[in-house]
Design a protein around this motif. Structure first.
Motif: not given
Lengths: 423, 300, 267
Positions: A281, A284, A299-301, A410, C109-110, C113-114, C117, C141-142
């Motif tokens: 996490r 990323r 994005m909330g980081i 997937f 996808l990443e 995923m961010i 967070h 998360t995925i």
């Protein structure tokens, strides 16, 4: 660069034009380098030597290099035009090999086998050189977190290395602290300094951040140089003990080999930890920070927090290697921690590929081992490092081995993501 | 009191030299927003070229006046040529690359140029010929100001004046100001932006070369590594004044020169460089827009 | 279709003002957004719409006025003035950008995923040791990210780099990324800009679906057809002021609005 097959379709006119251009460039460089390459004065004996021969080297060298550069750019343009639409993520050959599980583990085992046998196959001298290269791998991996992954250009990385080295030297001098106790302390102290440095520079833009970190690095070095009472000044601290092995007495050779194995262990640890960090996490979030700071925050980081963790985790490795350095050379002085050292580590990361662990490893091995083995080249070492930084930015900013993003599969509606570690 | 005046004047001298280098940083930054990390090396190359030319001419027995003129012109020409070449090779291809790319390339250039001079010439400190004589009329005030200080102050003032006129009134000066304000707009109204950028590098490099000549003659020795520290200090001065602003660069340089002079004169000379670096760090953190610069608002 | 409970504002803006060195970009702006409502923000170029978004999301700090956000579930109200952008996103308001700001060298996808967070917690030690909690969190998360990608129609391109997507897909990915932060209010800055009619139609359906799942939406848009068909309410801005507000039908006939768009002499 260009094979005969590729040459045929190229218009003769283009080649003529390129040759003419290179000729002009070469003339320009003859003019440009004239005073510094040709004239050499001796102001004491009052003599002038005219080194006309150098003109020829400059002319030929710049002619060939400019042709190669042109050819590269033409090829790159054509490749870009050819694949405009289709080609998505292109993995390098290295990655293709590594992605195959059948190749991956035997290859890793082989490499590890060679690494473990190395000191027994070659002389201690060779093992010693390899130890240095391994140290730079870890330094590169540490800086890679800050520069390559989080996108924060840190030009004062060497300061953390210095903090590690001096914390062992000083703790040993004043409190007789052993290597194994100093190792984590050096790393943690460096990480702490990373946070301390991180705080004020958080708000700075990318290029200002680079200059401020450069300033910090130099300040630390200058303090070590001038504060005699604390650091013993330019003469440095000597007689730092090598790491012990359960109180065993070791000869110099044995100590060197012990150091080598220690470094192998540390490199493995660094690869493991950095790899896991990158694919977490936190990793990323670092990448997102590198890509777009504003979007990342939106994005909330919490960008303050992840910047500080990047600084701290990058500095930690430098601190560890600093302790190792002090123990390996048994002597530290401020001259080992100049800006050039930061530049070398940066060159390793840039050459290898920012954000790519395998890239950094290759970068360190190339840049540290090549000048050692090609003695004739070692004089040109720093010149080449400078040229590498420029050339990589122009021709291959992603580095020799670019980092590839992890992919997920997937199958159907509810499926586990099949993980493929890219490193 | 004499000591104070002496420190004050030597601070001014120092500051004017910084100004000659700082202008190059500030002009380039104003136009393409790049910290030209290699600018300190351009200054060093200017000093080296003038050293080589001056020493050669003096060995062959030319008169001092001729040596000064030829060395000055040669330094300016070659430094400009280097500045231009560096821009063409290391920055021009990266004009649309991510922000850090040209900075890394600039650092590479700086290392490259330093080691190029080191390998082609020497790593030793070289004695620089005395190009500025001791004027007889300066005798009464020689204990507070040397002849070379005077020459440096006057030359710098004249150059500043010329530069101001150039930027205010000439075609290329106007084009530079237009490009600095809005590069796309300048392009649209028919300004050859590439040429303006090159001209900026050439002009900045020539100024740095004159600075190199003056300081080398003032201090009396040179070495391949002088560019790094001088570059950082001039950059500090440019940031202090507000990077991108020409009067700011001059003001910042004078402030830095004076503070350094007083700090080393009254406190201690051990930490001279630490002082400059700390100042740089503090300004960048607390007032990155400097004394005369504008704060930039981020666009989203 | 939509169980609207008017008179329960989740976003309440009052007297919002921002000055940039003497220029008043926003001038005592008042408006609100209700639960599961689609509000469109329109106005000529330079009216201050994006500036308003930047104020709401904490990128700019307003000179004066108040922004209140109330969570529809808990009813808890927070004042957003002076909060950092990430804190505001945590409170339940997420946005997209006019000039797309994806993490272009990360995969699709990443990118999503961010967005997760701020709803996940694993830290350094979790990353290194990959304990069970971290692994479960990562899996969650995925999966949640993948579900969102299915919703925005990008499930087929999970491993593509975001920078390689088509323009319309990038806009949808930005929406998906914002959704991953679990907002109850979504701010869309010109979501249909540069899209062709088919892409716009897909987008309209997507926005409707998002609203029906319980999100409120505030959007800036120049495509009047989209605004008129999609929104429950329209707020019109000009020169930093609100000049009109009402249902699409009310706005259509408003003289001030026509004047703002077409100039003084018409109308």
């Amino acid at each position: 660069m260009i094979t005969a097959k590729e040459l045929t379709p190229i218009n003769k006119k283009i080649i003529c034009k390129a040759l003419k251009r290179s000729l002009l460039i070469s003339l320009w460089f003859v003019f440009l380098t004239f005073p510094i390459m040709v004239i050499k004065v001796n102001p004491i004996e009052r003599t002038v030597s005219w080194r006309w021969g150098n003109i020829a080297y400059v002319a030929i060298g710049s002619f060939v290099i400019s042709l190669l550069a042109k050819a590269w750019l033409v090829r790159k343009e054509r490749a870009a035009a050819a694949k405009t639409a289709a080609c998505p993520t292109r993995a390098s050959i290295f990655h293709n090999i590594l992605q195959r599980p059948g190749c991956r583990y035997p290859l890793a085992a082989l490499l590890l086998g060679v690494a473990l046998a190395f000191p027994h196959l070659f002389s201690t001298y060779q093992a010693n050189i390899m130890t240095t290269a391994l140290m730079y791998i870890v330094l590169g991996l540490g800086l890679n977190i800050v520069v390559g992954v989080a996108g924060l250009l840190d030009l004062g990385y060497v300061a953390f290395y210095a903090i590690g080295a001096y914390s062992y030297a000083l703790l040993n001098l004043h409190f007789h602290l052993g290597f194994w106790a100093a190792l984590p302390i050096g790393g943690l102290l460096a990480a702490l300094f990373g946070v301390l440095l991180g705080f004020p520079v958080l708000r700075l833009r990318g290029d200002y951040l680079a200059i401020v970190t450069l300033g910090f690095g130099e300040i630390i070095r200058l303090i070590l140089e001038n504060w005699n009472a604390f650091s013993k000044g330019p003469s440095g601290i000597s007689n730092i003990p090598r790491p012990g092995f359960f109180g065993l007495e070791m000869s110099l050779d044995q100590a060197m080999i012990y150091m080598y194995y220690l470094m192998i262990g540390l490199v493995l640890l660094a690869i493991f930890v950095v790899n896991r960090l990158q694919h977490s996490r936190l990793g990323r979030a670092w990448l997102a920070l590198r890509e777009d700071e504003i979007a990342c925050q939106a994005m909330g980081i919490d960008k303050t927090r992840i910047k500080l963790t990047a600084f701290a985790l990058g500095a930690f490795w430098a601190g560890l290697i600093g302790v190792i350095f002090a123990a390996k050379t048994t002597f530290v002085n401020p001259a080992s921690f100049t800006f050039m050292e930061s530049a070398i580590i940066l060159a390793i990361v840039v050459l290898g590929g920012m954000g790519s662990i395998i890239g950094v490893i290759c970068g360190a091995l190339i840049l540290i081992l090549l000048p050692e083995y090609l003695r004739a080249l070692s004089e040109y070492r720093m010149l080449a490092f400078g040229a590498i930084l420029v050339a990589m930015m122009i021709f291959k900013p992603e580095g020799l081995i670019a980092g590839v993003r992890r992919t997920y599969c997937f199958q159907g509606r509810k499926s586990t993501a099949a993980l493929q570690d890219d490193e | 009191m004499d000591y104070f005046i002496e420190l004050f004047l030597s601070g001014l001298t120092r500051g004017s030299i910084y100004a000659l280098i700082a202008l190059g940083y500030t002009m380039v930054y104003g136009i393409i927003g790049l910290i030209n990390f290699a600018h300190g090396e351009i200054y060093m190359i200017g000093a080296f070229t003038s050293f080589i030319v001056a020493t050669t001419l003096s060995i062959y027995g030319f008169p001092l006046a001729a040596i000064v003129v030829v060395a000055g012109v040669a330094a300016a020409i070659w430094s400009s040529a280097y500045g231009y070449t560096v821009e063409q090779i290391a920055y021009k291809p990266l004009r649309h690359a991510p922000r850090l790319a040209p900075l890394i390339s600039a650092i590479g250039m700086s290392i490259l140029l330093q080691n190029y001079v080191l390998l082609a010439q020497t790593s030793d400190f070289l004695p620089f010929p005395k190009l500025i004589p001791e004027f007889a009329f300066m005798e009464p005030v020689a204990h507070v100001i040397g002849s070379s200080d005077l020459v440096i102050l006057i030359t710098t003032a004249m150059i500043m004046l010329a530069l101001t006129l150039l930027i205010k009134f000439t075609r290329i000066g106007k084009a530079m100001r237009a490009t600095a304000q809005d590069r796309t707009m300048a392009l649209l109204v028919g300004i050859n932006v590439d040429r303006v950028i090159s001209a900026t590098f050439i002009l900045g490099s020539a100024l740095a070369a004159i600075g190199g000549l003056l300081i080398a003659s003032h201090i009396g020795q040179i070495n391949f590594a002088i560019g790094f520290i001088a570059g950082i200090k001039a950059f500090t001065a440019a940031v202090l004044g507000g990077i991108g602003s020409i009067p700011g660069a001059v003001l910042g340089s004078l402030v830095l020169g004076l503070t350094e002079s007083f700090a080393t004169g009254y406190v201690s000379s051990d930490y001279e460089d630490v002082f400059a670096f700390s100042l740089l760090v503090l300004i960048l953190i607390f007032k990155p827009s400097g004394l005369l610069g504008k704060a930039d608002t981020k666009k989203v | 279709m939509m169980n609207k409970r008017m008179n329960k504002p989740i976003l309440n803006v009052s007297g919002l003002t921002i000055d940039f060195g003497g220029i008043r970009a926003l001038d005592h702006l008042d408006f609100d957004v209700q639960v599961t409502e689609i509000v469109a923000l329109i106005g000529p170029n330079g009216a201050g719409k994006t500036t308003l978004f930047n104020c709401l999301t904490g990128i700019y700090r307003p000179t004066d006025g108040e922004i209140l956000l109330a969570c529809p579930k808990t009813g808890q109200q927070t004042r957003l003035n002076g909060l950092k952008p990430n804190k505001i996103t945590e409170r339940g308001m997420a946005r997209t950008f006019q000039n797309i700001r994806l993490f272009s060298r990360m995969t699709v996808l990443e990118n999503v995923m961010i967005g997760r967070h701020c709803r996940t917690h694993s830290l350094i030690l979790g990353a290194i040791f990959r304990n069970r909690k971290t692994r479960e969190e990562e899996q969650e998360t995925i999966h949640k990210s993948y579900e969102i990608l299915e919703k925005v129609g990008l499930a087929g391109q999970v491993n593509e780099l975001a920078g390689n997507l088509s323009y319309g897909a990038q806009r949808r990915l930005e929406i998906g990324r914002a959704l991953a932060t679990e907002p109850f209010l979504l701010l869309l800055d010109e979501p249909a800009a540069g899209m062709n009619p088919q892409e716009t139609a897909v987008l309209v359906a997507l926005i409707r679906q998002i609203r029906d799942e319980g999100h409120a939406i505030l959007l800036i848009e120049h495509d009047m057809k989209l605004v008129m068909t999609l929104s429950d309410r329209v707020v019109v801005m000009d020169y930093g002021k609100k000049i009109a507000q009402g249902t699409p039908d009310q706005i259509r006939g408003n003289r001030d609005v026509i004047k703002a768009y077409l100039g003084e002499d018409v109308g």
